[in-house]
Design a protein around this motif. Structure first.
Motif, PDB file in Angstrom:
ATOM      1  N   CYS A  61      53.956  40.767  49.749  1.00  0.00           N
ATOM      2  CA  CYS A  61      52.557  40.781  49.334  1.00  0.00           C
ATOM      3  C   CYS A  61      52.032  42.213  49.259  1.00  0.00           C
ATOM      4  CB  CYS A  61      51.733  39.959  50.323  1.00  0.00           C
ATOM      5  SG  CYS A  61      49.955  39.944  49.977  1.00  0.00           S
ATOM      6  N   HIS A  62      51.384  42.546  48.142  1.00  0.00           N
ATOM      7  CA  HIS A  62      50.847  43.888  47.967  1.00  0.00           C
ATOM      8  C   HIS A  62      49.733  44.199  48.957  1.00  0.00           C
ATOM      9  CE1 HIS A  62      52.291  44.357  43.499  1.00  0.00           C
ATOM     10  NE2 HIS A  62      53.282  44.282  44.372  1.00  0.00           N
ATOM     11  N   THR A  63      49.106  43.153  49.480  1.00  0.00           N
ATOM     12  CA  THR A  63      47.981  43.355  50.385  1.00  0.00           C
ATOM     13  C   THR A  63      48.405  43.422  51.847  1.00  0.00           C
ATOM     14  OG1 THR A  63      46.511  42.178  48.849  1.00  0.00           O
ATOM     15  CG2 THR A  63      45.744  42.441  51.130  1.00  0.00           C
ATOM     16  N   CYS A  64      49.153  42.401  52.294  1.00  0.00           N
ATOM     17  CA  CYS A  64      49.451  42.297  53.730  1.00  0.00           C
ATOM     18  C   CYS A  64      50.916  42.522  54.083  1.00  0.00           C
ATOM     19  CB  CYS A  64      49.004  40.934  54.260  1.00  0.00           C
ATOM     20  SG  CYS A  64      50.064  39.560  53.727  1.00  0.00           S
ATOM     21  N   HIS A  65      51.796  42.584  53.078  1.00  0.00           N
ATOM     22  CA  HIS A  65      53.237  42.817  53.271  1.00  0.00           C
ATOM     23  C   HIS A  65      53.977  41.608  53.826  1.00  0.00           C
ATOM     24  CE1 HIS A  65      52.105  46.912  52.424  1.00  0.00           C
ATOM     25  NE2 HIS A  65      51.312  46.919  53.485  1.00  0.00           N
ATOM     26  N   ASN A  66      53.360  40.433  53.754  1.00  0.00           N
ATOM     27  CA  ASN A  66      54.040  39.200  54.118  1.00  0.00           C
ATOM     28  C   ASN A  66      55.022  38.826  53.009  1.00  0.00           C
ATOM     29  OD1 ASN A  66      54.694  36.833  55.452  1.00  0.00           O
ATOM     30  ND2 ASN A  66      52.831  35.750  54.893  1.00  0.00           N
ATOM     31  N   ILE A  67      56.041  38.062  53.322  1.00  0.00           N
ATOM     32  CA  ILE A  67      56.970  37.587  52.307  1.00  0.00           C
ATOM     33  C   ILE A  67      56.261  36.598  51.393  1.00  0.00           C
ATOM     34  CG2 ILE A  67      58.919  35.978  52.029  1.00  0.00           C
ATOM     35  CD1 ILE A  67      60.417  37.485  54.100  1.00  0.00           C
ATOM     36  N   SER A  68      56.554  36.675  50.099  1.00  0.00           N
ATOM     37  CA  SER A  68      55.863  35.827  49.138  1.00  0.00           C
ATOM     38  C   SER A  68      56.728  35.615  47.905  1.00  0.00           C
ATOM     39  CB  SER A  68      54.528  36.488  48.734  1.00  0.00           C
ATOM     40  OG  SER A  68      53.865  35.747  47.740  1.00  0.00           O
ATOM     41  N   ASP A  69      56.375  34.596  47.136  1.00  0.00           N
ATOM     42  CA  ASP A  69      57.041  34.375  45.852  1.00  0.00           C
ATOM     43  C   ASP A  69      56.323  35.102  44.724  1.00  0.00           C
ATOM     44  OD1 ASP A  69      58.952  32.745  47.002  1.00  0.00           O
ATOM     45  OD2 ASP A  69      57.836  30.895  46.627  1.00  0.00           O
ATOM     46  N   SER A  70      55.148  35.652  45.018  1.00  0.00           N
ATOM     47  CA  SER A  70      54.362  36.367  44.013  1.00  0.00           C
ATOM     48  C   SER A  70      53.839  37.665  44.620  1.00  0.00           C
ATOM     49  CB  SER A  70      53.199  35.495  43.529  1.00  0.00           C
ATOM     50  OG  SER A  70      52.381  35.094  44.613  1.00  0.00           O
ATOM     51  N   ASP A  71      53.122  38.451  43.813  1.00  0.00           N
ATOM     52  CA  ASP A  71      52.648  39.750  44.279  1.00  0.00           C
ATOM     53  C   ASP A  71      51.613  39.634  45.391  1.00  0.00           C
ATOM     54  OD1 ASP A  71      54.318  41.091  42.534  1.00  0.00           O
ATOM     55  OD2 ASP A  71      52.828  41.182  40.936  1.00  0.00           O
ATOM     56  N   VAL A  72      50.909  38.516  45.432  1.00  0.00           N
ATOM     57  CA  VAL A  72      49.930  38.260  46.487  1.00  0.00           C
ATOM     58  C   VAL A  72      50.314  36.954  47.176  1.00  0.00           C
ATOM     59  CG1 VAL A  72      47.507  37.874  47.055  1.00  0.00           C
ATOM     60  CG2 VAL A  72      48.116  39.457  45.220  1.00  0.00           C
ATOM     61  N   CYS A  73      50.439  36.982  48.496  1.00  0.00           N
ATOM     62  CA  CYS A  73      50.888  35.800  49.222  1.00  0.00           C
ATOM     63  C   CYS A  73      49.819  34.704  49.233  1.00  0.00           C
ATOM     64  CB  CYS A  73      51.276  36.169  50.658  1.00  0.00           C
ATOM     65  SG  CYS A  73      49.872  36.513  51.742  1.00  0.00           S
ATOM     66  N   PRO A  74      50.198  33.455  49.499  1.00  0.00           N
ATOM     67  CA  PRO A  74      49.238  32.348  49.503  1.00  0.00           C
ATOM     68  C   PRO A  74      48.090  32.536  50.494  1.00  0.00           C
ATOM     69  CG  PRO A  74      51.481  31.498  49.453  1.00  0.00           C
ATOM     70  CD  PRO A  74      51.589  32.979  49.691  1.00  0.00           C
ATOM     71  N   ILE A  75      48.345  33.206  51.624  1.00  0.00           N
ATOM     72  CA  ILE A  75      47.286  33.404  52.612  1.00  0.00           C
ATOM     73  C   ILE A  75      46.228  34.360  52.072  1.00  0.00           C
ATOM     74  CG2 ILE A  75      46.759  34.332  54.911  1.00  0.00           C
ATOM     75  CD1 ILE A  75      49.476  33.316  55.843  1.00  0.00           C
ATOM     76  N   CYS A  76      46.650  35.484  51.523  1.00  0.00           N
ATOM     77  CA  CYS A  76      45.700  36.451  50.967  1.00  0.00           C
ATOM     78  C   CYS A  76      44.961  35.884  49.754  1.00  0.00           C
ATOM     79  CB  CYS A  76      46.413  37.738  50.576  1.00  0.00           C
ATOM     80  SG  CYS A  76      46.931  38.754  51.983  1.00  0.00           S
ATOM     81  N   ALA A  77      45.620  34.995  49.022  1.00  0.00           N
ATOM     82  CA  ALA A  77      45.014  34.431  47.813  1.00  0.00           C
ATOM     83  C   ALA A  77      44.091  33.256  48.101  1.00  0.00           C
ATOM     84  CB  ALA A  77      46.117  33.998  46.845  1.00  0.00           C
ATOM     85  N   ASP A  78      44.082  32.775  49.329  1.00  0.00           N
ATOM     86  CA  ASP A  78      43.294  31.591  49.690  1.00  0.00           C
ATOM     87  C   ASP A  78      41.835  31.978  49.929  1.00  0.00           C
ATOM     88  OD1 ASP A  78      42.205  29.281  50.699  1.00  0.00           O
ATOM     89  OD2 ASP A  78      43.818  28.888  52.132  1.00  0.00           O
ATOM     90  N   PRO A  79      40.911  31.527  49.082  1.00  0.00           N
ATOM     91  CA  PRO A  79      39.491  31.900  49.239  1.00  0.00           C
ATOM     92  C   PRO A  79      38.852  31.316  50.490  1.00  0.00           C
ATOM     93  CG  PRO A  79      39.735  30.188  47.564  1.00  0.00           C
ATOM     94  CD  PRO A  79      41.125  30.630  47.937  1.00  0.00           C
ATOM     95  N   ARG A  80      39.520  30.343  51.127  1.00  0.00           N
ATOM     96  CA  ARG A  80      38.971  29.743  52.339  1.00  0.00           C
ATOM     97  C   ARG A  80      39.233  30.594  53.583  1.00  0.00           C
ATOM     98  NH1 ARG A  80      42.115  24.185  51.650  1.00  0.00           N
ATOM     99  NH2 ARG A  80      43.697  25.792  51.227  1.00  0.00           N
ATOM    100  N   ARG A  81      40.107  31.579  53.472  1.00  0.00           N
ATOM    101  CA  ARG A  81      40.401  32.438  54.616  1.00  0.00           C
ATOM    102  C   ARG A  81      39.279  33.454  54.812  1.00  0.00           C
ATOM    103  NH1 ARG A  81      45.517  30.628  56.919  1.00  0.00           N
ATOM    104  NH2 ARG A  81      45.244  32.461  58.233  1.00  0.00           N
ATOM    105  N   ASP A  82      39.071  33.842  56.068  1.00  0.00           N
ATOM    106  CA  ASP A  82      38.051  34.827  56.422  1.00  0.00           C
ATOM    107  C   ASP A  82      38.590  36.227  56.156  1.00  0.00           C
ATOM    108  OD1 ASP A  82      36.088  36.398  57.480  1.00  0.00           O
ATOM    109  OD2 ASP A  82      36.415  35.787  59.572  1.00  0.00           O
TER     110      ASP A  82
END
Length: 205
Positions: A61-82
């Protein structure tokens, strides 16, 4: 010690490769290789393809460096996260461990290691600068330092605290429900969840 003899060089090569995996000795590697030999060709090919795709197609992930299938991981892309709260962890396993507690609903920042002079790992070898950049960009109100309570983890916590001290951001650390010296990923979910929920300001440690 007597060197084990193999009836096939191909078998010996496969055992040597499997034994490179963490926690896998040559005896266990031999059992795994012999088990694979008994499987259908399609199953073995599927296994090999999964490993090949993992190595060549997985992203960070370009934002948090978590493993992902895309450039932004599902956690960073989730609008419900704080997005105002960022939890700093050492590795991917720690993200998974905290997610399993269902006690944290913010975002993460994966350092990819911790400061360890004995192992030749300094601040520039892990993702601290990118964390400072995230905070500097604004929008983050709290940074939770969720590193393992070891000497190296505490050293990294203090370094990050000093780097972020100039910003108007709350810096907290997980409660010491996690035993000193324990690795975060091996802590049970209840204890880890309580440690996140009962976090304290870093400066109050």
């Amino acid at each position: 010690m007597i060197q084990q003899q193999y009836p096939s060089q191909l078998l010996e090569k496969a055992v040597s490769e499997f034994s490179k995996l963490p926690g896998i000795g040559r005896k266990t590697a031999l059992r795994l290789v012999l088990w694979m030999l008994r499987q259908d060709d399609a199953d073995v090919e599927q296994f090999a393809e999964a490993v090949h795709r993992l190595k060549h197609e997985v992203k960070y992930c370009h934002t948090c460096h978590n493993i992902s299938d895309s450039d932004v991981c599902p956690i960073c892309a989730d609008p419900r996260r704080d997005a105002s709260t960022v939890c700093v962890v050492e590795n991917i396993q720690d993200v998974m461990a905290i997610e399993n507690t269902q006690q944290f609903h913010g975002l993460y920042h994966v350092l990819g290691g911790i400061i360890s002079p004995m192992d030749g790992i300094g601040p520039s070898d892990i993702e601290i600068d990118s964390l400072v950049e995230r905070v500097a960009d604004g929008g983050i109100q709290e940074v939770i330092l969720a590193l393992s309570p070891t000497m190296e983890g505490d050293t990294t916590n203090f370094y990050i605290y000093r780097k972020l001290a100039a910003f108007d951001v709350r810096i907290s650390v997980i409660a010491r429900g996690v035993a000193v010296g324990n690795e975060l990923e091996y802590t049970d979910e209840v204890t880890l969840g309580r440690s996140i929920a009962n976090r304290t300001l870093f400066e109050d440690k």
